[in-house]
Enzyme design. Sequence first.
Site, short mmCIF file in Angstrom:
data_model
loop_
_atom_site.label_atom_id
_atom_site.label_comp_id
_atom_site.label_asym_id
_atom_site.label_seq_id
_atom_site.Cartn_x
_atom_site.Cartn_y
_atom_site.Cartn_z
N THR A 120 0.75 -1.18 0.00
CA THR A 120 0.03 -0.01 0.05
C THR A 120 0.78 1.27 0.11
OG1 THR A 120 -1.46 1.25 1.25
CG2 THR A 120 -0.27 -0.27 2.46
N ASP A 121 0.22 2.58 -0.53
CA ASP A 121 0.84 3.71 -0.37
C ASP A 121 1.22 4.02 0.86
OD1 ASP A 121 -1.73 4.40 0.12
OD2 ASP A 121 -1.86 5.93 -1.65
N LYS A 153 2.24 -3.40 7.16
CA LYS A 153 2.45 -3.61 5.87
C LYS A 153 3.98 -3.44 5.60
CE LYS A 153 -0.45 -4.47 3.02
NZ LYS A 153 -0.85 -5.97 2.66
P1 NAD Z 1 -9.96 -7.13 2.78
O1 NAD Z 1 -9.90 -6.61 4.18
O2 NAD Z 1 -11.44 -6.66 1.87
O3 NAD Z 1 -9.65 -8.69 2.47
C1 NAD Z 1 -8.92 -9.22 3.25
C2 NAD Z 1 -9.07 -10.88 2.88
O4 NAD Z 1 -7.96 -11.60 3.48
C3 NAD Z 1 -10.42 -11.23 3.50
O5 NAD Z 1 -11.09 -12.09 2.68
C4 NAD Z 1 -9.93 -12.18 4.83
O6 NAD Z 1 -10.77 -13.23 5.17
C5 NAD Z 1 -8.54 -12.84 4.35
N1 NAD Z 1 -7.64 -12.97 5.52
C6 NAD Z 1 -7.32 -12.35 6.56
N2 NAD Z 1 -6.50 -12.77 7.43
C7 NAD Z 1 -6.17 -14.09 6.93
C8 NAD Z 1 -5.64 -15.12 7.14
N3 NAD Z 1 -4.89 -15.16 8.36
N4 NAD Z 1 -5.44 -16.27 6.41
C9 NAD Z 1 -6.18 -16.27 5.07
N5 NAD Z 1 -6.77 -14.98 4.74
C10 NAD Z 1 -6.98 -14.07 5.30
O7 NAD Z 1 -8.71 -6.41 2.00
P2 NAD Z 1 -8.57 -5.74 0.53
O8 NAD Z 1 -9.06 -3.97 0.55
O9 NAD Z 1 -9.29 -6.36 -0.46
O10 NAD Z 1 -7.00 -5.49 0.66
C11 NAD Z 1 -6.24 -6.53 -0.05
C12 NAD Z 1 -4.85 -6.36 0.03
O11 NAD Z 1 -4.60 -5.12 -0.52
C13 NAD Z 1 -4.29 -5.98 1.67
O12 NAD Z 1 -3.35 -6.78 1.58
C14 NAD Z 1 -4.30 -4.48 1.66
O13 NAD Z 1 -3.25 -4.23 2.37
C15 NAD Z 1 -4.03 -4.05 0.15
N6 NAD Z 1 -4.27 -2.98 -0.22
C16 NAD Z 1 -5.62 -2.30 -0.17
C17 NAD Z 1 -6.18 -1.17 -0.39
C18 NAD Z 1 -7.62 -0.88 -0.41
O14 NAD Z 1 -8.05 0.32 -0.91
N7 NAD Z 1 -8.62 -1.68 -0.26
C19 NAD Z 1 -5.30 -0.18 -0.96
C20 NAD Z 1 -3.86 -0.55 -1.03
C21 NAD Z 1 -3.57 -1.92 -0.67
O1 TDX Z 2 -16.29 6.73 8.38
C1 TDX Z 2 -15.12 7.06 7.72
N1 TDX Z 2 -15.04 8.73 7.67
C2 TDX Z 2 -13.93 9.26 7.05
O2 TDX Z 2 -13.74 10.64 7.04
C3 TDX Z 2 -14.15 6.62 7.32
C4 TDX Z 2 -14.40 4.86 7.52
C5 TDX Z 2 -13.01 7.04 6.59
N2 TDX Z 2 -12.92 8.36 6.62
C6 TDX Z 2 -11.63 9.07 6.07
C7 TDX Z 2 -10.53 8.60 6.65
C8 TDX Z 2 -9.42 8.54 5.46
O3 TDX Z 2 -8.72 9.71 5.35
O4 TDX Z 2 -11.56 8.48 4.57
C9 TDX Z 2 -10.29 8.31 4.30
C10 TDX Z 2 -10.43 6.90 3.75
O5 TDX Z 2 -10.60 5.99 4.59
P1 TDX Z 2 -10.56 4.16 4.51
O6 TDX Z 2 -11.58 4.05 3.70
O7 TDX Z 2 -10.64 3.87 5.84
O8 TDX Z 2 -9.24 4.23 3.83
P2 TDX Z 2 -7.55 4.28 4.17
O9 TDX Z 2 -7.51 4.64 5.72
O10 TDX Z 2 -7.13 5.62 3.42
O11 TDX Z 2 -6.85 3.25 3.81
C11 TDX Z 2 -7.14 2.42 2.56
O12 TDX Z 2 -6.29 2.75 1.73
C12 TDX Z 2 -5.03 2.26 1.65
C13 TDX Z 2 -7.47 1.06 2.72
O13 TDX Z 2 -8.08 0.65 3.81
C14 TDX Z 2 -6.14 0.33 3.09
O14 TDX Z 2 -6.31 -1.05 3.32
C15 TDX Z 2 -5.08 0.68 2.03
O15 TDX Z 2 -3.83 0.25 2.53
#
Ligand code: NAD
Ligand code: TDX
Length: 358
Positions: A135-136, A165
């Site tokens: 992640t960033d 991370k």
């Molecule tokens: P998510 O929370 O939606 O999904 C995570 C998944 O991992 C779930 O299905 C969960 O059951 C599984 N999991 C958790 N613990 C586990 C374990 N011990 N063994 C096997 N499975 C397990 O997450 P996401 O938003 O899909 O993110 C996926 C990846 O991308 C993560 O590594 C996150 O750090 C990275 N990432 C996400 C974002 C974002 O905006 N969502 C941004 C940057 C990086």
């Molecule tokens: O209820 C809320 N109100 C609010 O103002 C929530 C849930 C979030 N926020 C703000 C916090 C952050 O500035 O919105 C922004 C985005 O929040 P999130 O959706 O929780 O994302 P963030 O914390 O930026 O992290 C996400 O991007 C990077 C993912 O959850 C991470 O897994 C990923 O690594």
Amino acid sequence: MKTYLVTGGAGFIGSNFILYMMKKYKKDIRIINVDILTYAGNLENLKSVEAMDNYKFMKVDICDKEAVLNIFNTYDIDRVIHFAAESHVDRSIRNPEVFVNTNVLGTLNLLNAAKLSWETEDGYLPDKKYIQVSTDEVYGALEGEEGFFYETTPLDPHSPYSASKASADLLVKSYVDTYHFPANITRCSNNYGPYQFPEKLIPLMINNALNGKKLPVYGTGMNVRDWLYVDDHCEAIYLVAEKGRIGEVYNIGGHNEKKNIEIVTMIIDTLLEMLPKEDSRRELISHDLITYVEDRKGHDFRYAIAPDKIKEELGWEPVTPFSQGIKLTIAWYLENMDWMERVTKGEYQNYYKTMYSI
Ligand code: NAD
Ligand code: TDX
């Protein structure tokens, strides 16, 4: 045909990745999806692929040494795409321990199993690759309106989530540097799209607005995130897995910086634009729902990625403008309200009550 081991494939990005790959590259790949199914994992997302011959689900904890090694011993794995993680910053502030277990120790376990299975006397089996989906947030925060995160930006994580991370990234780097392990690290910005769990900003706001509930904006709402449509991220991961130079880090961003308050405002306006005139939920939705609440502890001000390297080396660029991506996302949630109702039952209600007092 290549075999992809996808961890966390029942989560938001993982399930989008599997659906994307099964649609676009299904003749070339077999996917093994390994997921323990935490609150964030949902097999319902994968209904359309579950009967396919080239797809298999295994309920396995990535921290379980024997079970993970067994997968590598049973299947000839060509690619590991490691998504599995605890992914929510707010949860990490309340309970950091599970983040270290899953994100750090789980990654170490996966690295060891892949290394053991791919190692030969003089290196590694040909054409094997491990992708660490990072992640960033590992770069910390940009304090002003200017500047970007580059692959060379020093790591400076602030939350327990981003620290876990960054630790995992450093373990992957150490395996590349010490053992010449064939890996890449990808660092992407905030993803959005279908199947995202409503603890994250965009789906939480969509769900609350549709139910006439307050829209909790942390602090001033001026914090900035760089939003990337999830399918664009999936294509980038595939390109890195197939064409990325071994040992390299690739940043993946949306060229789409927005203040949180802009996102919330756009969601309200887009919902009102998309809902049919006769839909009674329109009466519940207004800008008056916006409620400023206590700020997130250690709230990173701004994230912005410069995805120049992946463009130059692999020809990748985000192709979904935010104006289109947000409509696709809202349309998906409107068509899948039953999905939302199911995932917001039970544990979600307890989480919401402890997290938000509004
Ligand atoms: P998510 O929370 O939606 O999904 C995570 C998944 O991992 C779930 O299905 C969960 O059951 C599984 N999991 C958790 N613990 C586990 C374990 N011990 N063994 C096997 N499975 C397990 O997450 P996401 O938003 O899909 O993110 C996926 C990846 O991308 C993560 O590594 C996150 O750090 C990275 N990432 C996400 C974002 C974002 O905006 N969502 C941004 C940057 C990086
Ligand atoms: O209820 C809320 N109100 C609010 O103002 C929530 C849930 C979030 N926020 C703000 C916090 C952050 O500035 O919105 C922004 C985005 O929040 P999130 O959706 O929780 O994302 P963030 O914390 O930026 O992290 C996400 O991007 C990077 C993912 O959850 C991470 O897994 C990923 O690594």
